[in-house]
Write an enzyme that holds these catalytic residues in place. Structure first.
Site, mmCIF file in Angstrom:
data_model
loop_
_atom_site.group_PDB
_atom_site.id
_atom_site.type_symbol
_atom_site.label_atom_id
_atom_site.label_comp_id
_atom_site.label_asym_id
_atom_site.label_seq_id
_atom_site.Cartn_x
_atom_site.Cartn_y
_atom_site.Cartn_z
ATOM 1 C CG ASP A 36 -7.746 -5.985 25.749
ATOM 2 O OD1 ASP A 36 -7.542 -5.104 24.901
ATOM 3 O OD2 ASP A 36 -6.818 -6.536 26.386
ATOM 4 C CE1 TYR A 81 -2.365 2.247 30.581
ATOM 5 C CE2 TYR A 81 -3.667 4.211 30.150
ATOM 6 C CZ TYR A 81 -2.969 3.118 29.694
ATOM 7 O OH TYR A 81 -2.861 2.885 28.349
ATOM 8 N N GLY A 161 -3.952 -1.606 17.972
ATOM 9 C CA GLY A 161 -3.826 -2.660 18.974
ATOM 10 C C GLY A 161 -2.436 -3.272 18.978
ATOM 11 C CG ASP A 163 -0.017 -0.553 21.676
ATOM 12 O OD1 ASP A 163 -0.990 -0.963 21.030
ATOM 13 O OD2 ASP A 163 -0.046 -0.377 22.902
ATOM 14 C CD GLU A 390 0.579 -7.722 27.697
ATOM 15 O OE1 GLU A 390 1.376 -7.705 28.667
ATOM 16 O OE2 GLU A 390 0.171 -6.687 27.139
HETATM 17 C C1 GLC Z 1 -1.780 -2.835 24.890
HETATM 18 C C2 GLC Z 1 -1.929 -3.638 23.611
HETATM 19 C C3 GLC Z 1 -3.370 -3.545 23.137
HETATM 20 C C4 GLC Z 1 -4.304 -4.011 24.233
HETATM 21 C C5 GLC Z 1 -4.026 -3.298 25.558
HETATM 22 C C6 GLC Z 1 -4.756 -3.918 26.728
HETATM 23 O O1 GLC Z 1 -1.992 -1.485 24.682
HETATM 24 O O2 GLC Z 1 -1.054 -3.207 22.649
HETATM 25 O O3 GLC Z 1 -3.571 -4.313 21.981
HETATM 26 O O4 GLC Z 1 -5.605 -3.814 23.860
HETATM 27 O O5 GLC Z 1 -2.672 -3.318 25.858
HETATM 28 O O6 GLC Z 1 -4.497 -5.290 26.809
#
Ligand code: GLC
Length: 420
Positions: A36, A81, A161, A163, A390
């Site tokens: 990100d 979180y 990334g 997930d 998103e």
């Molecule tokens: C989720 C996504 C990941 C991203 C993160 C923060 O975990 O799958 O790709 O980096 O959120 O946005």
């Protein structure tokens, strides 16, 4: 300035904290995430180069002694979180997760350097950044490919990334869920649960994490013992491209990259072993269970971004790509809609993600200009209709997940402003 460009800048500034930027300003992702931040830096580079450099510097401040750059840095420990910093229990200087994310920093940095006038003070900062990125890439080569195959492994689905992509379904089925697992998810209280990963996925994410933690994140050890070990074609494509870009940037600073150059040669050769000639598609490999993985994921097309010098393969891929979800109003869906794993609204199992479109667009530019411009136009239109969410439905463009999502805003700026 157009309204939405203005709004994109405001989104990034609104998500900015001390020296770093959150993925969104809702409570879903209350920390700094690795890839990100790279996208975010690209966005800042269009209106505040110092913020762009600072974003990357802060991320690299969390680099581990062995060279790894974590996937999350917990600058502010007071959040609800999960898994938070105590659940990971690691970090160097900054509390962090114990895994990494796609190494796209070098690629982003190259784009920023190519497009901007850099002051002498900034040059000094950037040289430090480049040295750290070289260490990061060497860490990948040393610890994620100990047999020197030219292809690196990921040891947790979160490292990709993407997930909960169906690419991981089979390897995840084999992951034994720890007994008496206790934890509390927060994500599915903030976003509709049918847009988020399942509980059983989370049980496995946490079990894999706990196993890594048990092994103290020792990079040699976890390569052998992780409950999850996959060579993913999308991930390796991003790494290949980043290695090529890193060599070019490093040359400007007279920094030594012979290990990386050697590795690129092996990767370019061996990534072709993931190509199924008959089907004209790439597959990934479950290393732990020794199985091929065939899932029609948009991430398989990141190979276009890696610029393989093979017109035959590139043309075949582009032809398939044009069919990926051609009957839908919006593209690209993360998974081909005709596949049985496709779910229109669930996170990485169907929706359109702007960063995927961006990689594909970049990969197409020097291979099929017309199509690349079409991808750009469609992506801009989707964002103008649905704003910086998103992810989005490929059927009707419905915005989903977090709003004010940083990388959607950043990449909008790049799509709109970048001269090429
Ligand atoms: C989720 C996504 C990941 C991203 C993160 C923060 O975990 O799958 O790709 O980096 O959120 O946005």
């Amino acid at each position: 300035m157009s309204n939405l460009i203005n709004k994109a800048q405001k989104t990034l500034l609104g998500n900015r904290r001390k020296g770093y930027t959150l993925p969104t300003n809702n409570k879903l992702y209350p920390a700094q995430w690795n890839w990100d931040s790279a996208f975010i830096a690209l966005g800042y580079s269009y209106f505040n180069l110092n913020y762009a450099i600072k974003e990357i510097t802060t991320l690299l401040d969390g680099q581990w002694k062995d060279g790894m750059v974590p996937h999350i840095l917990f600058h502010n420990p007071n959040t609800n979180y999960y898994p938070n910093y105590t659940a990971w229990n690691c970090g160097n200087k900054i509390r962090s997760s114990g895994i990494t994310q796609p190494p796209i920093l070098a690629t982003i940095l190259k784009l920023i350097l190519d497009k901007n006038k850099i002051s002498n003070k900034q040059i000094k900062e950037i040289k430090k950044i480049v040295k750290k990125i070289i260490r990061f890439h060497e860490w990948f080569i040393k610890f994620r490919d100990p047999k020197k195959t030219g292809l690196v492994s990921i040891l947790h689905p979160w490292e990709s990334g993407y997930d909960n992509s169906p690419i991981w379904d089979k390897p995840m089925e084999k992951v034994t869920i720890e007994k008496n697992l206790k934890y509390k998810r927060a994500d599915n209280k903030l976003i509709k649960p049918d847009q988020r990963p399942l509980n059983i996925d989370y049980d496995r994410y946490v079990s894999i994490k706990n196993n890594l933690r048990k092994n103290k994140y020792n990079p040699k050890e976890i390569f052998k013992s992780s409950l999850f070990n996959v060579v993913d074609v999308g991930f390796n494509s991003l790494f290949l491209k980043a290695n090529k870009d890193l060599i070019q940037i490093s040359n400007k600073f007279n920094l030594e990259t012979s290990k990386i150059s050697d590795y690129v040669k092996v990767t370019e050769k061996n990534i072709l072993k993931l190509y199924d000639k008959k089907k004209g598609i790439f597959f990934s490999k479950d290393i732990r269970n020794n199985k091929k993985i065939y899932i029609p994921s948009i991430t398989n097309y990141f190979i276009l971004f890696a610029d393989l010098n093979n017109n035959l393969i590139n043309n075949k891929l582009i032809k398939n790509l044009k069919n990926h979800n051609k009957n839908d109003k919006y593209f690209f869906s993360t998974i081909k809609p005709s596949h049985n794993s496709f779910e229109e609204n669930r996170y990485w199992r169907g929706p359109v993600w702007i960063n995927c479109n961006w990689f594909i667009y970049q990969g197409l530019k020097n291979k099929d200009l017309k199509f690349s411009n079409y991808v750009k136009k469609k992506t801009i239109k989707l964002l103008e209709k649905s704003k910086f969410y998103e992810y989005f439905s490929c059927k009707n463009g419905q915005p989903m997940g977090a709003k004010n999502f940083s990388w959607s805003a950043s990449l909008y700026l790049d799509f709109k402003i970048s001269p090429n």
